[in-house]
Write a protein that holds these residues in place. Structure first.
Motif, PDB file in Angstrom:
ATOM      1  N   ARG A  51       0.573  27.946  -9.605  1.00  0.00           N
ATOM      2  CA  ARG A  51       0.466  29.012  -8.447  1.00  0.00           C
ATOM      3  C   ARG A  51       0.159  30.024  -9.020  1.00  0.00           C
ATOM      4  NH1 ARG A  51       6.892  28.127  -7.146  1.00  0.00           N
ATOM      5  NH2 ARG A  51       6.687  25.965  -5.972  1.00  0.00           N
ATOM      6  N   ASP A  52      -1.107  30.274  -9.884  1.00  0.00           N
ATOM      7  CA  ASP A  52      -1.911  31.358 -10.358  1.00  0.00           C
ATOM      8  C   ASP A  52      -3.140  31.454  -9.648  1.00  0.00           C
ATOM      9  OD1 ASP A  52      -2.061  33.371 -12.267  1.00  0.00           O
ATOM     10  OD2 ASP A  52      -3.249  32.394 -13.709  1.00  0.00           O
ATOM     11  N   TRP A  53      -3.023  31.539  -8.496  1.00  0.00           N
ATOM     12  CA  TRP A  53      -4.250  31.949  -7.874  1.00  0.00           C
ATOM     13  C   TRP A  53      -4.830  33.117  -7.783  1.00  0.00           C
ATOM     14  CZ3 TRP A  53      -0.046  30.086  -5.030  1.00  0.00           C
ATOM     15  CH2 TRP A  53       0.826  30.769  -4.467  1.00  0.00           C
ATOM     16  N   GLU A  54      -4.030  34.129  -7.967  1.00  0.00           N
ATOM     17  CA  GLU A  54      -4.514  35.521  -8.262  1.00  0.00           C
ATOM     18  C   GLU A  54      -5.404  35.609  -9.589  1.00  0.00           C
ATOM     19  OE1 GLU A  54      -1.682  38.500  -7.817  1.00  0.00           O
ATOM     20  OE2 GLU A  54      -1.446  38.248  -5.652  1.00  0.00           O
ATOM     21  N   GLY A  55      -4.782  35.008 -10.553  1.00  0.00           N
ATOM     22  CA  GLY A  55      -5.296  35.157 -11.877  1.00  0.00           C
ATOM     23  C   GLY A  55      -6.623  34.225 -11.663  1.00  0.00           C
ATOM     24  N   ALA A  56      -6.761  33.292 -10.976  1.00  0.00           N
ATOM     25  CA  ALA A  56      -7.917  32.437 -10.749  1.00  0.00           C
ATOM     26  C   ALA A  56      -9.030  33.374 -10.066  1.00  0.00           C
ATOM     27  CB  ALA A  56      -7.904  31.218 -10.242  1.00  0.00           C
ATOM     28  N   ILE A  57      -8.555  34.081  -9.254  1.00  0.00           N
ATOM     29  CA  ILE A  57      -9.614  34.756  -8.383  1.00  0.00           C
ATOM     30  C   ILE A  57     -10.100  36.160  -9.296  1.00  0.00           C
ATOM     31  CG2 ILE A  57      -9.735  36.703  -6.640  1.00  0.00           C
ATOM     32  CD1 ILE A  57      -7.814  34.923  -5.078  1.00  0.00           C
TER      33      ILE A  57
END
Length: 417
Positions: free
Chosen positions: A110-116
């Motif tokens: 659930r770390d899509w913000e970190g991936a972005i």
């Protein structure tokens, strides 16, 4: 019906539409609360489904190409949870999500913000595109639009744009697999129509017809694409009448606007039928007028025109026809008896996403639905079919559903035994 290769090809085509060094972010739709601890039925993002084949909640898709030209695809899904399954149903495993979508990298952290953030810091990204619906000034921004705003404020040194029009441009043109899904939906709609006509009698309520349509949809493994309109008599002059609670009278017409959705692809059909099984001479005359206009509209639906231009052509010709028949005094009076457009795009949404300035092209699917609403005669008529545009002639995907008055009368007679 679609393969992982189909979804991979769509994602590649989407990246081809964007400038170099672009990041595409496709968030999920959100669950909408209804009351107390209940929620509305989840409606998955059609754009996300179009690119991945997935309809699971909380699924995010990130896409970009590196400066070296390599494509990076990352899918975020909820983790498989046996406890959740006991209450609400099964979540896909990472392997299953990868198999359906064709995306090798599936994460459940659930770390899509970190991936972005990491992509923007290290990936040479200059442009960011987020998929979100536009709310306008009069409505609150939704979750996806708020995320796009948050991202633009966090990274003000990058250019930011809306991804949705690029996906919509692709969705406007259907391939043969999509056309077959719409045809399948129309076939189920036709079966429901025949079943509903078999029980149509004076004295029943409109909701009985609605219930029979829904019964066939569900028994066939489909769902309704939109709420059924079953409008008898004068109620049919209201375009979006959905009360469906009045008693049907002998001698009235019944306007039924309905459609099944099969694997998310929609049909949208309207027929206007006699409650007692036989059209009066006047009813037949008016229905034939609408049918003639529908045939003309299908003929005029051709590549190269703008949607608005097609609509205007059809309306102008219809106005002349109505005036010649004495239904209106002059062509300028058409708005009194015909007050909607001739048709709309159809696909994963009933009113499918479309770009107004994109010309009509082969592969596009439109509803063609002229109507006639004569309040003084307590009569509303609409006839609607689903039509795929071709380079050399169009294809009526709903051609299995009777529309001619004599065919409808014969179908009703057979159904009543």
């Amino acid at each position: 019906m679609f393969s992982a290769q189909d979804y991979s090809a769509r994602r590649a085509a989407l990246l081809d539409r964007l400038p170099e060094r672009s990041l595409a972010v496709i968030p999920p739709t959100s669950v909408k609360p209804s009351s107390a601890d209940a929620s509305h039925t989840y409606a998955p993002s059609r754009n996300l489904f179009y690119l991945t084949g997935l309809t699971q909640e909380n699924t995010w898709l990130l896409l970009f190409r590196t400066p070296a030209g390599d494509t990076v695809e990352t899918l975020f899904t909820d983790p498989f949870d046996p406890e959740y399954e006991k209450w609400w149903g099964r979540k896909l495993t990472e392997e299953e999500a990868s198999t359906v979508s064709g995306i090798a990298t599936v994460r459940t952290d659930r770390d899509w913000e970190g991936a972005i953030d990491r992509s923007l810091m290290r990936g040479g990204i200059e442009h960011v595109f987020v998929d979100y619906p536009v709310a306008g000034l009069g409505q609150p921004r939704g979750q996806r639009q708020r995320f796009a705003w948050k991202l633009s404020k966090a990274w003000p040194d990058r250019t930011h744009g809306r991804l949705s029009p690029h996906i919509h441009a692709m969705r406007m043109v259907k391939d043969e697999k999509e056309a077959e899904l719409i045809r399948k939906a129309a076939g189920i709609t036709g079966e429901a129509f025949a079943a509903a006509l078999s029980i149509l009698r004076p004295g029943i309520r409109e909701c009985v017809i609605e219930a029979e349509l829904q019964r066939v949809f569900i028994a066939s493994g489909a769902r309704e694409a939109f709420p059924v309109i079953a409008a008898g008599g004068a109620r049919a002059t209201c375009l979006h009448y959905t009360s469906n609670d009045a008693v049907l009278e002998d001698g009235d017409l019944l306007l039924i606007d309905f459609g099944a959705a099969w694997k998310l692809y929609c049909s949208d059909i309207t027929r206007t039928v006699p409650v007692n099984g036989r059209y009066t001479d006047r009813q037949r005359q008016l229905v034939e007028m609408v049918l003639e206009t529908q045939r003309d509209a299908i003929h005029r639906l051709s590549p190269g025109k703008l949607h608005a231009a097609w609509n205007l052509e059809v309306s102008e010709a219809y106005a002349e026809r109505l005036a010649a028949a004495g239904i209106i005094h002059e062509p300028a009076g058409i708005d009194a008896v015909y007050y909607h457009r001739t048709g709309h795009h159809l696909g994963l949404d009933t009113h499918d996403e479309a770009l107004a300035e994109t010309p009509i092209a082969p592969g596009m699917v439109f509803t063609v639905e002229p109507g006639l609403y004569v309040a003084a005669e307590s009569t509303g008529i609409r006839i609607e079919d689903d039509v795929m545009v071709g380079g050399e002639g169009n294809t009526i995907l709903s051609d299995m559903i009777p529309r001619e008055p004599s065919d409808i009368e014969a179908l009703m007679a057979r159904g009543r035994g």
